[in-house]
Write a protein that holds these residues in place. Structure first.
Motif: not given
Length: 332
Positions: A236-245
């Protein structure tokens, strides 16, 4: 307008430069903690947190913030440099590192808000003129609140001391995510509070990353063969970083996925995260930039005297990724 401080008794000395530099995003809780510790240079974290009506975890988050900003030095705490977590880590060798404070286990607030009587709720609403806030929250949830639901909003204001703008942003987020339960809002607010996400701008950035990752949930699940199971925390953290951050387009993520499978033989989220993290640190944000960088490396390798005249993807990423991958651990 000219302001003259009224000085009667002891003064609190505030280091101007580091504090003013951070003033715009420090948030109320961090400023409250800073004033407290400058006025009480010897303190116990649990006692200070209770005096400020915040959790000990939030108190220590604020200490970390001001230590990193260079506004304070903490004697009695073990302050050591650590690598930033995924999404915040900078390129190797940039000379900047995160800091953590060694401390006793934090005593967080309860997992739910306290209960209020009907009279207490009515009295709080009247004294604090929260009609506009309630109207906005009800509009986001698409319904009129019952007494228990109004009680939740009162708890966010009275117990967690959240600002009305912060609360409205929470409700707006829950509407976007189709989470229209007041219990969900309550759990989300308490979780964010205990993470130390207390300012409006900080919350906006955090929730935006979650929303953008959610919009890419289906293609990312399909890419990694995750199916419908719940994501583990690191995924979840990885996906949020890739797309959102990091704002990585799907084409870039797909290219990193291809490299991951070529080098590891499986769809490892951890290895893919290491690839994308390296690209982000290098300033690559489009598939054209990634392809150009890889082509440049291929050309340089062929031109080198000691080159064998071939290009292997594993060779390109091995030095940069091997340690990051090992640190993240295997995710499948």
């Amino acid at each position: 307008m000219k302001i003259r401080p009224i000085i009667e008794g002891p003064c609190v000395i505030v280091p101007a430069a580091p504090v003013m530099d951070k003033l715009s995003d420090a948030g109320g809780t961090r400023l409250k903690v800073l004033l407290y510790i400058l006025a009480n240079t010897e303190f116990q974290a649990d006692v200070a947190a209770e005096a400020l009506n915040i959790t000990e975890k939030s108190f220590n988050h604020a200490i970390e913030y001001w230590v990193k900003a260079g506004a304070i030095a903490c004697e009695g705490f073990e302050v050591k440099a650590t690598q930033k977590k995924s999404g915040d880590r900078k390129a190797e060798g940039d000379g900047e590192s995160n800091v953590t404070v060694s401390r006793p286990k934090a005593v967080a607030r309860a997992s739910q808000l306290p209960r209020y009587s009907s009279e207490e709720v009515a009295d709080y609403i009247e004294k604090n003129k929260m009609g506009d806030l309630l109207a906005a929250c009800q509009q986001y949830m698409g319904k009129m609140f019952n007494v228990a639901e109004v009680e939740t909003v009162v708890g966010l204001l009275d117990y967690l001391k959240l600002e009305p703008e912060y609360i409205m942003l929470l409700f707006a987020h829950c509407e976007k995510m189709n989470k229209k339960s007041l219990r969900y809002v309550e759990k989300l607010a308490i979780g964010l509070f205990d993470e130390g996400i207390l300012g409006y701008e900080e919350l906006d950035s955090h929730l935006s990353a979650i929303e953008e990752a959610a919009a890419m949930d289906k293609p990312l699940r399909k890419l990694f063969g995750i199916g419908k199971r719940a994501l583990v925390k690191k995924e979840k953290e990885a996906f949020e970083n890739w797309v959102g951050v990091w704002k990585m387009p799907l084409a870039v993520i797909e290219r990193a996925y291809e490299i991951t499978v070529e080098n590891t033989g499986n769809a490892s989220v951890a290895y893919c995260n290491a690839v994308l993290e390296r690209w982000h640190a290098s300033g690559y944000s489009s598939i054209d930039e990634v392809n150009a960088a890889m082509e440049e490396y291929r050309h340089d390798k062929k031109s080198a005297k000691d080159s064998k005249g071939s290009f292997e993807t594993d060779d390109f990423f091995e030095a940069a990724l091997r340690r990051s991958y090992a640190e993240e651990g295997a995710l499948h």
